[in-house]
Write a protein that holds these residues in place. Structure first.
Motif, PDB file in Angstrom:
ATOM      1  N   CYS A  50       0.804  -1.222   0.000  1.00 47.04           N
ATOM      2  CA  CYS A  50       0.000   0.000   0.000  1.00 47.04           C
ATOM      3  C   CYS A  50       0.840   1.277   0.000  1.00 47.04           C
ATOM      4  CB  CYS A  50      -0.979  -0.003   1.167  1.00 47.04           C
ATOM      5  SG  CYS A  50      -2.034   1.461   1.208  1.00 47.04           S
ATOM      6  N   ASP A  88       0.014  14.264   6.024  1.00 55.25           N
ATOM      7  CA  ASP A  88      -1.139  13.423   6.365  1.00 55.25           C
ATOM      8  C   ASP A  88      -0.905  12.484   7.551  1.00 55.25           C
ATOM      9  OD1 ASP A  88      -2.240  14.597   4.125  1.00 55.25           O
ATOM     10  OD2 ASP A  88      -1.721  12.924   2.813  1.00 55.25           O
ATOM     11  N   ARG A  95      -3.201   5.327   2.806  1.00 50.53           N
ATOM     12  CA  ARG A  95      -4.446   5.703   2.121  1.00 50.53           C
ATOM     13  C   ARG A  95      -4.706   4.677   1.013  1.00 50.53           C
ATOM     14  NH1 ARG A  95      -7.632  10.229   1.646  1.00 50.53           N
ATOM     15  NH2 ARG A  95      -8.733  10.475  -0.335  1.00 50.53           N
ATOM     16  N   GLY A  96      -5.898   4.167   0.939  1.00 51.57           N
ATOM     17  CA  GLY A  96      -6.205   3.108  -0.032  1.00 51.57           C
ATOM     18  C   GLY A  96      -5.850   1.730   0.493  1.00 51.57           C
ATOM     19  N   THR A  99      -8.557  -0.992   0.115  1.00 49.67           N
ATOM     20  CA  THR A  99      -8.700  -1.391  -1.281  1.00 49.67           C
ATOM     21  C   THR A  99      -7.552  -2.310  -1.691  1.00 49.67           C
ATOM     22  OG1 THR A  99      -9.644   0.796  -1.668  1.00 49.67           O
ATOM     23  CG2 THR A  99      -9.150  -0.529  -3.607  1.00 49.67           C
ATOM     24  N   LYS A 164      -8.243   2.063  -6.351  1.00 44.58           N
ATOM     25  CA  LYS A 164      -7.112   2.328  -5.468  1.00 44.58           C
ATOM     26  C   LYS A 164      -6.272   3.489  -5.988  1.00 44.58           C
ATOM     27  CE  LYS A 164      -3.324   0.184  -5.938  1.00 44.58           C
ATOM     28  NZ  LYS A 164      -2.393   1.346  -6.071  1.00 44.58           N
ATOM     29  N   ILE A 167      -8.103   6.744  -5.371  1.00 43.55           N
ATOM     30  CA  ILE A 167      -8.094   7.057  -3.931  1.00 43.55           C
ATOM     31  C   ILE A 167      -6.728   7.583  -3.500  1.00 43.55           C
ATOM     32  CG2 ILE A 167      -8.193   6.035  -1.615  1.00 43.55           C
ATOM     33  CD1 ILE A 167     -10.342   4.096  -2.789  1.00 43.55           C
ATOM     34  N   GLN A 168      -5.660   6.927  -3.967  1.00 47.99           N
ATOM     35  CA  GLN A 168      -4.313   7.287  -3.521  1.00 47.99           C
ATOM     36  C   GLN A 168      -3.796   8.586  -4.131  1.00 47.99           C
ATOM     37  OE1 GLN A 168      -2.039   3.661  -4.322  1.00 47.99           O
ATOM     38  NE2 GLN A 168      -2.212   3.081  -2.177  1.00 47.99           N
ATOM     39  N   LYS A 173      -8.111  15.442   1.069  1.00 45.07           N
ATOM     40  CA  LYS A 173      -8.153  14.441   2.136  1.00 45.07           C
ATOM     41  C   LYS A 173      -9.565  13.936   2.403  1.00 45.07           C
ATOM     42  CE  LYS A 173      -4.165  16.446   4.559  1.00 45.07           C
ATOM     43  NZ  LYS A 173      -3.695  17.075   5.823  1.00 45.07           N
ATOM     44  N   SER A 175     -11.730  13.240   0.108  1.00 45.51           N
ATOM     45  CA  SER A 175     -12.208  12.458  -1.039  1.00 45.51           C
ATOM     46  C   SER A 175     -12.616  11.058  -0.597  1.00 45.51           C
ATOM     47  CB  SER A 175     -11.120  12.353  -2.099  1.00 45.51           C
ATOM     48  OG  SER A 175     -10.776  13.624  -2.598  1.00 45.51           O
ATOM     49  N   THR A 177     -12.863   7.234   0.089  1.00 43.45           N
ATOM     50  CA  THR A 177     -11.868   6.173   0.278  1.00 43.45           C
ATOM     51  C   THR A 177     -12.507   4.787   0.220  1.00 43.45           C
ATOM     52  OG1 THR A 177     -12.117   6.324   2.685  1.00 43.45           O
ATOM     53  CG2 THR A 177     -10.334   7.614   1.682  1.00 43.45           C
ATOM     54  N   ASN A 178     -13.821   4.758   0.085  1.00 46.02           N
ATOM     55  CA  ASN A 178     -14.525   3.486  -0.063  1.00 46.02           C
ATOM     56  C   ASN A 178     -14.453   3.064  -1.528  1.00 46.02           C
ATOM     57  OD1 ASN A 178     -16.642   1.548  -0.588  1.00 46.02           O
ATOM     58  ND2 ASN A 178     -17.506   2.075   1.404  1.00 46.02           N
TER      59      ASN A 178
END
Length: 229
Positions: A50, A88, A95-96, A99, A164, A167-168, A173, A175, A177-178
């Protein structure tokens, strides 16, 4: 990434899940062994993949005219990682993550199921035939089983990989993420084709890359004297 990076982990996990009857392990592929061991291996490796893929994706879109918002000011992969953590926090590097977790778990279960069954039935046909079973034949089986496994992997989980990436690389921030919400948004705008963006090049890469990785793995196993049932 290619699912074959889970080979070593999956090999040892199979020994944990495999049922032993009469002191002998069955050589026939067993879904109750392949699926949980491959999925668990994928789940573990996703925590490594990730953050590294987040950096890769952000570096790839930097300075382009992509529809994905630009990432700016990254002089190197390390710089990208450090700036991501600074802005972050450590969690930002993951993040992601959910996924990636889903992609690797599902994808590796599919990959190793296809790989094990294709390999098993090809060996079975050769044993019942008159062909000599030599190293060249083993290499051919490895190429086909590994290549088809790679194609199956990406044909199954490419939509998750598309989600993914979005999202990444999203700069906001807040946005989504699902991955399922992201894919639903893509589907409404571009249909199923949008969810499979890049399928052609991915499949063209998947077959030779995974075939080469599997052949290398099997040759290494043979040189080390480890039986690969």
């Amino acid at each position: 990434m290619f699912p074959t990076h889970c080979n070593v982990l999956n090999y040892f996990l199979k020994r944990f899940f495999v049922p032993i009857k009469g002191g002998v392990q069955s050589s026939r592929p067993q879904p109750q062994v392949i699926i949980p061991s491959a999925a668990f291996a994928g789940a573990i490796i996703s925590f490594v993949l990730c953050p590294s893929e987040l950096v890769k994706c952000r570096m790839q879109i930097q300075g382009t005219d992509s529809l994905v918002p630009k990432c700016s000011g990254y002089s190197s992969s390390l710089d990208c990682a450090l700036k991501t953590i600074k802005s972050d926090g450590v969690t930002g590097a993951f993040r992601g993550g959910s996924t990636t977790f889903l992609r690797e778990s599902i994808g590796n279960a599919v990959f190793f199921s296809v790989y094990e069954y294709v390999r098993y039935y090809m060996h079975l046909q050769l044993k019942s035939g008159s062909s000599d079973h030599n190293n060249l034949v083993d290499m051919g089986i490895g190429i086909l089983s590994g290549g088809l496994g790679g194609v199956a992997f990406w044909s199954t989980v490419l939509p998750l990989d598309v989600a993914k990436t979005i999202i990444q690389t999203a700069p906001d921030k807040s946005s989504l993420t699902n991955p399922f919400q992201v894919l639903n948004s893509i589907y409404r705008m571009s249909g199923l084709r949008g969810c499979y963006t890049g399928l052609g090049p991915t499949i063209l890469r998947a077959f030779p890359a995974n075939a080469a990785a599997i052949v290398t793995w099997e040759v290494a196993m043979k040189l080390l004297g480890i039986k690969n049932n």
